[in-house]
Design a protein around this motif. Structure first.
Motif, short mmCIF file in Angstrom:
data_model
loop_
_atom_site.label_atom_id
_atom_site.label_comp_id
_atom_site.label_asym_id
_atom_site.label_seq_id
_atom_site.Cartn_x
_atom_site.Cartn_y
_atom_site.Cartn_z
N VAL A 120 35.10 -28.91 19.34
CA VAL A 120 35.85 -29.21 18.13
C VAL A 120 35.38 -30.50 17.47
CG1 VAL A 120 38.15 -29.75 17.21
CG2 VAL A 120 37.88 -27.96 18.93
N TYR A 121 35.19 -31.56 18.27
CA TYR A 121 34.88 -32.89 17.71
C TYR A 121 33.58 -32.93 16.91
CZ TYR A 121 38.80 -35.12 20.11
OH TYR A 121 40.05 -35.51 20.52
N PRO A 122 32.49 -32.25 17.34
CA PRO A 122 31.27 -32.28 16.52
C PRO A 122 31.48 -31.68 15.11
CG PRO A 122 30.75 -31.55 18.73
CD PRO A 122 32.24 -31.63 18.67
N ILE A 123 32.36 -30.70 15.02
CA ILE A 123 32.66 -30.13 13.70
C ILE A 123 33.44 -31.13 12.86
CG2 ILE A 123 33.86 -28.29 12.47
CD1 ILE A 123 33.28 -26.45 14.80
N LEU A 124 34.44 -31.80 13.50
CA LEU A 124 35.25 -32.77 12.76
C LEU A 124 34.43 -33.97 12.33
CD1 LEU A 124 38.57 -32.74 14.83
CD2 LEU A 124 38.11 -31.63 12.65
N ALA A 125 33.39 -34.33 13.10
CA ALA A 125 32.57 -35.49 12.77
C ALA A 125 31.87 -35.33 11.43
CB ALA A 125 31.54 -35.73 13.88
N ASP A 126 31.47 -34.10 11.10
CA ASP A 126 30.75 -33.85 9.84
C ASP A 126 31.59 -33.08 8.83
OD1 ASP A 126 28.46 -35.07 10.87
OD2 ASP A 126 27.81 -33.21 11.84
N ALA A 127 32.88 -32.89 9.10
CA ALA A 127 33.72 -32.08 8.21
C ALA A 127 33.92 -32.76 6.87
CB ALA A 127 35.07 -31.82 8.88
N THR A 128 33.91 -31.93 5.80
CA THR A 128 34.16 -32.43 4.44
C THR A 128 35.15 -31.52 3.73
OG1 THR A 128 32.36 -31.13 3.47
CG2 THR A 128 31.79 -33.33 4.28
N ARG A 129 35.83 -32.11 2.77
CA ARG A 129 36.82 -31.34 2.03
C ARG A 129 36.15 -30.28 1.15
NH1 ARG A 129 42.04 -31.97 1.10
NH2 ARG A 129 42.03 -33.99 2.15
N ASP A 130 34.98 -30.61 0.59
CA ASP A 130 34.27 -29.65 -0.28
C ASP A 130 33.88 -28.39 0.49
OD1 ASP A 130 34.53 -31.40 -2.36
OD2 ASP A 130 32.52 -32.25 -2.16
N THR A 131 33.39 -28.58 1.71
CA THR A 131 33.00 -27.42 2.52
C THR A 131 34.21 -26.55 2.83
OG1 THR A 131 31.27 -28.78 3.53
CG2 THR A 131 31.79 -26.69 4.60
N LEU A 132 35.35 -27.19 3.16
CA LEU A 132 36.57 -26.44 3.46
C LEU A 132 37.05 -25.68 2.23
CD1 LEU A 132 38.85 -25.74 5.42
CD2 LEU A 132 40.03 -27.83 4.68
N THR A 133 37.00 -26.32 1.07
CA THR A 133 37.41 -25.65 -0.17
C THR A 133 36.55 -24.43 -0.45
OG1 THR A 133 38.16 -27.77 -1.07
CG2 THR A 133 37.79 -25.96 -2.64
N GLU A 134 35.26 -24.58 -0.23
CA GLU A 134 34.33 -23.47 -0.46
C GLU A 134 34.66 -22.29 0.45
OE1 GLU A 134 29.51 -22.52 -0.29
OE2 GLU A 134 30.29 -24.43 0.41
N LEU A 135 34.98 -22.57 1.72
CA LEU A 135 35.29 -21.50 2.66
C LEU A 135 36.63 -20.83 2.31
CD1 LEU A 135 34.18 -22.91 6.12
CD2 LEU A 135 33.20 -21.02 4.87
#
Length: 576
Positions: A428-443
């Motif tokens: 989980v942590y490696p994903i959170l380290a690079d997580a962005t709001r734009d990527t989440l919005t796109e998904l």
């Protein structure tokens, strides 16, 4: 004089004799009575609907000295001469064989001469659409301004081939197809006058075969009379027209919709052995399917039609099939009919057609009795699964309510042992380290499309899930219920389908991680606490990058020069 065909003997000689064209005949009669006739007319419509007959009647009525209410007397010398085709002032031209410029120039040269025997000179040009482009151009000026005692009547079955410049110079009358009822009434009148024995059911078959043309109907009636030695019977009409009885078509389609290929082929072979035309048979099947559709939509339409025999077998067939199955059958029939038109082996095509129609049920496109039963069983199973899922959710909600209402000193209620839900933080942590709001919005935007790619069972599991964090390499999906999270975690096929679906929609290979919804806030909070410095550094770097971007922007520099020291107070910079 030798024998004359019925359509010649009984050709209309008065406007009142023209069947099914009341509006046209009434208009022409009124024009003659009030002497407001035009210099050019265009009669259009299907073959055998009375165009040329109307033109000759008009020629008689406008020239008859004894005309009464716009009708010719048919007794004077002028009327008799026009009827017999020997009046020089009424010129009939077949444009199919006289379609050149020279023929039209000849008309143009002679039109200026006055009529010799009658008041008006009438030019009747049949099949006028066959004229060449040069001939039409040669006709234009004459058609627009002919002498006052000349009338042009143009007749055609294909008005779309006539130049608009010609049509605009004429009064156009569109002759419609004659109704079956009017055709039957006319044939009954003729047969009664000739004192010929007939069966009305035979006249129905003839009327239906004629497709709205009175001339075709009388020609077929002539054939039936010759075949039947002066009598008109249903069997003779069926043999002459090549028509298949509705009972046989009903039996054929009954086996088709049951999926009984063998029986349907046997019925087809019997029909072909009787000498029936395969192309004609396909037309009748399409017509029968049309009747089935109308009956299912509004039974009274078919029951009130005199040409339709709505018996018990027809009603049973209509009630045991679906509208969708009829649509599918008509589509296949139309497609195969096109192929049969250009083939010398139409019997082979119709056999293939029979197999194709009867096997549609096996693909699930049509619903016969057996396939409908299978379909109902599948629906029942799905309903059962949904009810079980609903029951589990209700039980979980009740269990949670009991825990909430229980006091501190009360005895804990016994609960069934459940495996504790664990989440692998190393993934989980490696994903959170690079997580962005734009990527989440796109998904989130493409998430509904991703769900549509799943099967019904897979969608049932993912129905209460949502993406909560995403980076360029992975996405975290939370589930509202633990038991659905466990099902999703165990379902490798579901993970594979989601990964492949995301790759098709976004073009990236995402790693998908599942977790219960109740675990997500705790995991996010712990991550922020454990990596506080990293998060702050990331935010600071983003702010610095934005500041450098703004400072280097030539538009912002120009704004600073414009506002001076008050720039930071007046101007607020927003990123797109």
């Amino acid at each position: 004089m030798g024998y004359q065909a019925l359509y010649r003997v009984w050709r209309p000689q008065r406007f009142i004799d023209l069947v099914g064209q009341k509006m046209i005949t009434q208009t022409l009669q009124n024009a003659i009575i009030t002497k407001q006739t035009s210099h050019a007319y265009l009669f259009t419509g299907p073959r055998g609907t009375g165009k040329t007959s109307a033109a000759k009647i008009f020629a008689k009525a406008i020239n008859c000295p004894n005309a009464n209410n716009g009708e010719p007397c048919n007794e004077c010398e002028t009327c008799l001469a026009i009827t017999e085709g020997r009046l020089n002032d009424v010129i009939e031209i077949d444009a199919a064989s006289n379609n050149g410029v020279d023929e039209i120039r000849d008309i143009r040269d002679k039109v200026k001469y006055a009529p010799t025997q009658s008041e008006y000179k009438i030019y009747i040009i049949d099949e006028v659409h066959m004229l060449s482009a040069g001939a039409f151009n040669a006709l234009l000026k004459t058609l627009e301004e002919p002498p006052s005692n000349v009338v042009f009547i143009l007749a055609t079955t294909e008005p779309h081939k006539i130049p608009a410049t010609i049509i605009s110079r004429t009064q156009r009358f569109d002759f419609k197809r004659i109704s079956n009822a009017d055709i039957i009434e006319r044939m009954q009148f003729i047969l009664d006058e000739k004192k010929i024995v007939y069966e009305k059911s035979a006249l129905k078959i003839i009327a239906k075969t004629s497709a709205g043309g009175m001339r075709d109907a009388l020609s077929i009636l002539d054939q039936v009379l010759s075949f039947g030695n002066g009598t008109v019977t249903l069997d003779n009409a069926l043999l002459v027209t090549g028509t298949v009885t509705r009972e046989k078509i009903n039996f054929y389609l009954e086996n088709i919709f049951k999926g009984d290929t063998g029986q349907a082929l046997q019925v087809l072979q019997q029909i072909l052995n009787e000498g029936k035309n395969p192309n004609r048979f396909v037309e009748e099947i399409i017509d029968f399917c049309r009747d089935l559709l109308l009956y299912k939509a509004s039974p009274t339409i078919i029951e009130q039609d005199d040409l339709m025999d709505v018996d018990a077998k027809f009603k049973d067939l209509a009630n045991n099939i679906t509208v969708e199955s009829i649509y599918q059958a008509i589509d296949i029939l139309n497609e195969q009919q096109e192929n049969m038109r250009f083939s010398a082996h139409s019997d082979v095509y119709i056999e293939v057609l029979t197999v194709k129609l009867s096997q549609i049920t096996k693909k699930g496109e049509l619903v016969s009795d057996e396939s409908y039963t299978d379909f109902e069983e599948k629906v029942t199973d799905l309903k059962k699964q949904v009810n079980e899922l609903k029951k589990i959710v209700i039980d979980l909600q009740k269990d949670n309510n009991k825990k909430t209402s229980r006091g501190e000193g009360s005895k804990p209620a016994k609960v069934s042992k459940r495996t504790s839900v664990t989440v692998d933080l190393k993934k989980v942590y490696p994903i959170l380290a690079d997580a962005t709001r734009d990527t989440l919005t796109e998904l989130k935007e493409i998430w509904p499309d991703l769900m549509n790619m799943l099967s019904i069972t897979q969608r049932a599991i993912m129905n209460v899930s949502n993406p909560v964090a995403a980076s360029a390499k992975g996405v975290i999906v939370s589930f509202d219920y633990d038991f659905l999270f466990e099902k999703a975690e165990e379902n490798e096929g579901l993970k594979k389908q989601l990964t492949e679906g995301l790759e098709r929609l976004v073009g990236k290979d995402y790693k998908i991680l599942f977790m219960p919804k109740e675990k997500w806030p705790e995991i996010r909070k712990n991550y922020l606490n454990e990596h506080k410095e990293l998060v702050e550094k990331k935010v600071h770097t983003t702010d610095e990058n934005n500041k450098k971007l703004n400072d280097s922007d030539p538009q912002i520099e120009a704004a600073k020069g414009l506002f001076g020291q008050d720039f930071n107070e007046i101007v607020k910079i927003k990123e797109d």
